[in-house]
Design a protein around this motif. Structure first.
Motif, PDB file in Angstrom:
ATOM      1  N   PRO A  89       0.807  -1.224   0.000  1.00 29.10           N
ATOM      2  CA  PRO A  89       0.000   0.000   0.000  1.00 29.10           C
ATOM      3  C   PRO A  89       0.842   1.276   0.000  1.00 29.10           C
ATOM      4  O   PRO A  89       0.447   2.289  -0.584  1.00 29.10           O
ATOM      5  N   LEU A  90       2.015   1.229   0.638  1.00 27.83           N
ATOM      6  CA  LEU A  90       2.885   2.399   0.690  1.00 27.83           C
ATOM      7  C   LEU A  90       3.373   2.781  -0.699  1.00 27.83           C
ATOM      8  O   LEU A  90       3.484   3.964  -1.036  1.00 27.83           O
ATOM      9  N   VAL A  91       3.655   1.787  -1.524  1.00 29.49           N
ATOM     10  CA  VAL A  91       4.107   2.042  -2.892  1.00 29.49           C
ATOM     11  C   VAL A  91       2.947   2.545  -3.746  1.00 29.49           C
ATOM     12  O   VAL A  91       3.115   3.457  -4.563  1.00 29.49           O
ATOM     13  N   VAL A  92       1.763   1.969  -3.565  1.00 28.27           N
ATOM     14  CA  VAL A  92       0.593   2.387  -4.339  1.00 28.27           C
ATOM     15  C   VAL A  92       0.289   3.865  -4.079  1.00 28.27           C
ATOM     16  O   VAL A  92      -0.032   4.622  -5.000  1.00 28.27           O
ATOM     17  N   MET A  93       0.415   4.305  -2.828  1.00 25.31           N
ATOM     18  CA  MET A  93       0.178   5.707  -2.514  1.00 25.31           C
ATOM     19  C   MET A  93       1.194   6.609  -3.196  1.00 25.31           C
ATOM     20  O   MET A  93       0.861   7.720  -3.618  1.00 25.31           O
ATOM     21  N   GLN A  94       2.416   6.133  -3.344  1.00 24.06           N
ATOM     22  CA  GLN A  94       3.430   6.921  -4.041  1.00 24.06           C
ATOM     23  C   GLN A  94       3.134   7.000  -5.539  1.00 24.06           C
ATOM     24  O   GLN A  94       3.420   8.017  -6.176  1.00 24.06           O
ATOM     25  N   VAL A  95       2.556   5.941  -6.095  1.00 26.39           N
ATOM     26  CA  VAL A  95       2.143   5.963  -7.499  1.00 26.39           C
ATOM     27  C   VAL A  95       1.134   7.095  -7.721  1.00 26.39           C
ATOM     28  O   VAL A  95       1.257   7.890  -8.664  1.00 26.39           O
ATOM     29  N   ILE A  96       0.140   7.167  -6.841  1.00 22.12           N
ATOM     30  CA  ILE A  96      -0.887   8.212  -6.939  1.00 22.12           C
ATOM     31  C   ILE A  96      -0.260   9.590  -6.752  1.00 22.12           C
ATOM     32  O   ILE A  96      -0.569  10.542  -7.476  1.00 22.12           O
ATOM     33  N   GLU A  97       0.627   9.693  -5.781  1.00 18.78           N
ATOM     34  CA  GLU A  97       1.286  10.959  -5.488  1.00 18.78           C
ATOM     35  C   GLU A  97       2.102  11.451  -6.678  1.00 18.78           C
ATOM     36  O   GLU A  97       2.044  12.636  -7.041  1.00 18.78           O
ATOM     37  N   TYR A  98       2.845  10.551  -7.321  1.00 22.06           N
ATOM     38  CA  TYR A  98       3.650  10.919  -8.481  1.00 22.06           C
ATOM     39  C   TYR A  98       2.764  11.359  -9.645  1.00 22.06           C
ATOM     40  O   TYR A  98       3.069  12.330 -10.334  1.00 22.06           O
ATOM     41  N   MET A  99       1.676  10.632  -9.862  1.00 20.00           N
ATOM     42  CA  MET A  99       0.766  10.991 -10.957  1.00 20.00           C
ATOM     43  C   MET A  99       0.242  12.410 -10.776  1.00 20.00           C
ATOM     44  O   MET A  99       0.210  13.207 -11.724  1.00 20.00           O
ATOM     45  N   ARG A 100      -0.172  12.735  -9.555  1.00 21.84           N
ATOM     46  CA  ARG A 100      -0.740  14.057  -9.295  1.00 21.84           C
ATOM     47  C   ARG A 100       0.334  15.149  -9.415  1.00 21.84           C
ATOM     48  O   ARG A 100       0.105  16.190 -10.016  1.00 21.84           O
ATOM     49  N   ALA A 101       1.498  14.899  -8.833  1.00 19.80           N
ATOM     50  CA  ALA A 101       2.550  15.913  -8.814  1.00 19.80           C
ATOM     51  C   ALA A 101       3.068  16.233 -10.208  1.00 19.80           C
ATOM     52  O   ALA A 101       3.255  17.397 -10.565  1.00 19.80           O
ATOM     53  N   PHE A 102       3.279  15.193 -11.015  1.00 12.94           N
ATOM     54  CA  PHE A 102       3.861  15.417 -12.337  1.00 12.94           C
ATOM     55  C   PHE A 102       2.825  15.876 -13.349  1.00 12.94           C
ATOM     56  O   PHE A 102       3.091  16.768 -14.155  1.00 12.94           O
ATOM     57  N   LEU A 103       1.646  15.269 -13.314  1.00 15.54           N
ATOM     58  CA  LEU A 103       0.655  15.572 -14.350  1.00 15.54           C
ATOM     59  C   LEU A 103      -0.012  16.919 -14.128  1.00 15.54           C
ATOM     60  O   LEU A 103      -0.210  17.680 -15.072  1.00 15.54           O
ATOM     61  N   ILE A 104      -0.359  17.235 -12.879  1.00 11.94           N
ATOM     62  CA  ILE A 104      -1.081  18.475 -12.599  1.00 11.94           C
ATOM     63  C   ILE A 104      -0.129  19.599 -12.206  1.00 11.94           C
ATOM     64  O   ILE A 104      -0.154  20.690 -12.775  1.00 11.94           O
ATOM     65  N   GLY A 105       0.741  19.344 -11.227  1.00 11.94           N
ATOM     66  CA  GLY A 105       1.600  20.391 -10.703  1.00 11.94           C
ATOM     67  C   GLY A 105       2.612  20.920 -11.694  1.00 11.94           C
ATOM     68  O   GLY A 105       2.672  22.119 -11.961  1.00 11.94           O
ATOM     69  N   ARG A 106       3.393  20.036 -12.275  1.00 14.02           N
ATOM     70  CA  ARG A 106       4.511  20.496 -13.100  1.00 14.02           C
ATOM     71  C   ARG A 106       4.085  21.010 -14.465  1.00 14.02           C
ATOM     72  O   ARG A 106       4.733  21.887 -15.029  1.00 14.02           O
ATOM     73  N   ILE A 107       2.993  20.486 -15.000  1.00 13.43           N
ATOM     74  CA  ILE A 107       2.498  21.007 -16.272  1.00 13.43           C
ATOM     75  C   ILE A 107       2.055  22.459 -16.100  1.00 13.43           C
ATOM     76  O   ILE A 107       2.348  23.319 -16.933  1.00 13.43           O
ATOM     77  N   GLY A 108       1.360  22.745 -14.990  1.00 15.45           N
ATOM     78  CA  GLY A 108       0.894  24.095 -14.741  1.00 15.45           C
ATOM     79  C   GLY A 108       2.039  25.076 -14.555  1.00 15.45           C
ATOM     80  O   GLY A 108       2.030  26.176 -15.122  1.00 15.45           O
TER      81      GLY A 108
END
Length: 333
Positions: A89-108
């Motif tokens: 579960p700890l790794v799965v949460m990091q998958v979600i975290e990376y998706m949000r940070a890279f796709l939403i945060g860095r594109i903006g």
């Protein structure tokens, strides 16, 4: 067998020193910085160079790529053959975290040339400008962010008129920590590196001479990313104290908690949907269902833990404690 691959055998001076050695040895206008455990898609280099090739009228100082987590996936010969979620579960949460940070945060941020971070896992830099600003600093644990901030600073001071861009298409895969011990070491190191980068260039914060970098990017990373965990942690403490002392309306608080979970999970679920719609990495519906489920639990356990570790990092900084990279055990993907 590989006539254009060279191995530099040098005394261990840390990652930044090794990168500087590679820069000095390189022979082309751009160089790539890649972590030792990074796996690249076969077309990653072509895609990450796209802004540099297409924007002939604009100087591109650096481009960063998208980072996904390879734990649990099937790999062979330096290639990810099938993306699968880890059972941890700890790794799965990091998958979600990376998706949000890279796709939403860095594109903006990239859209307004405000990107202050290019992941050390995979980035391309203009060699001449990096040498001009002095290369990677060897006395910081956040050398990747510090270099990007320094490039922004010199870009404005010297009127280069250049850009730093994030490209969502080029994908690389990295191994995420799969235990609380190693994840804590990583996040404490990241937060200390964030502070070191901001502190080294503190004159830029709210400085009109640095335009939007000084008035938007730097204040955001200082007040929200660096100091924000303190406010969040105090909120958790206040909640626990008030519940213990019966100074809080349980029904109202429970409703507010549900609203917070829905609000926070909305961004995580949106990131998962957009990333899968765009890249189609996870082929099984069961994998997506697990991502959706875990995204709903983020505010309950994962985020408070990260907040606590970041507060620990802030306290260690204020106490003047010196810390290095910390232990980080890799299992190999």
């Amino acid at each position: 067998m590989y006539p254009f691959v060279f191995l530099i055998d040098k005394e261990n001076g840390g990652k930044a020193d090794a990168l500087n050695a590679g820069i000095n040895f390189s022979k082309y206008p751009y160089f790539a910085s890649i972590d030792g455990d990074t796996i690249l898609d076969s077309d990653s280099f072509i895609k990450i160079m796209k802004p540099i090739i297409e924007n002939t009228d604009d100087e591109i100082l650096a481009t960063g790529g998208n980072v996904l987590i390879a734990n649990g996936s099937k790999t062979s010969l330096g290639k990810v053959n099938e993306m699968l979620l880890s059972k941890n579960p700890l790794v799965v949460m990091q998958v979600i975290e990376y998706m949000r940070a890279f796709l939403i945060g860095r594109i903006g941020l990239s859209n307004k040339n405000l990107l202050l971070i290019i992941s050390g896992a995979f980035g391309v830099f203009k060699k001449s400008r990096v040498i001009q600003v002095g290369g990677y600093l060897t006395n910081t644990i956040g050398e990747d962010m510090e270099l990007v901030v320094r490039l922004h600073r010199k870009n404005i001071e010297e009127n280069w008129g250049a850009k730093i861009e994030y490209v969502a298409d080029p994908v690389c895969y990295t191994e995420a920590p799969d235990s609380f011990k190693y994840l804590k070491n990583q996040r404490v190191r990241w937060h200390r590196g964030l502070f070191e980068s901001l502190w080294a260039h503190r004159k830029m914060i709210f400085n009109k001479n640095y335009s939007s970098i000084g008035f938007i990017a730097m204040p955001y990373f200082f007040f929200v990313e660096f100091l924000g965990p303190i406010i969040e942690f105090l909120g958790y403490v206040s909640l626990i104290i008030n519940i213990t002392m019966h100074n809080i309306n349980i029904l109202y608080s429970f409703a507010f908690l549900i609203l917070m979970i829905i609000y926070g999970s909305f961004f995580s679920v949106s990131a998962v949907l957009l990333e899968e719609w765009r890249l189609e990495k996870y082929k099984k519906i069961s994998e997506l269902n697990r991502l959706f489920f875990y995204s709903l639990t983020e505010a309950i356990w994962y985020r408070p833990i990260l907040t606590y570790w970041r507060v620990v990092a802030i306290i260690s900084i204020f106490l003047g404690q010196k810390k290095g990279w910390g232990e980080m055990k890799r299992k190999g993907v």
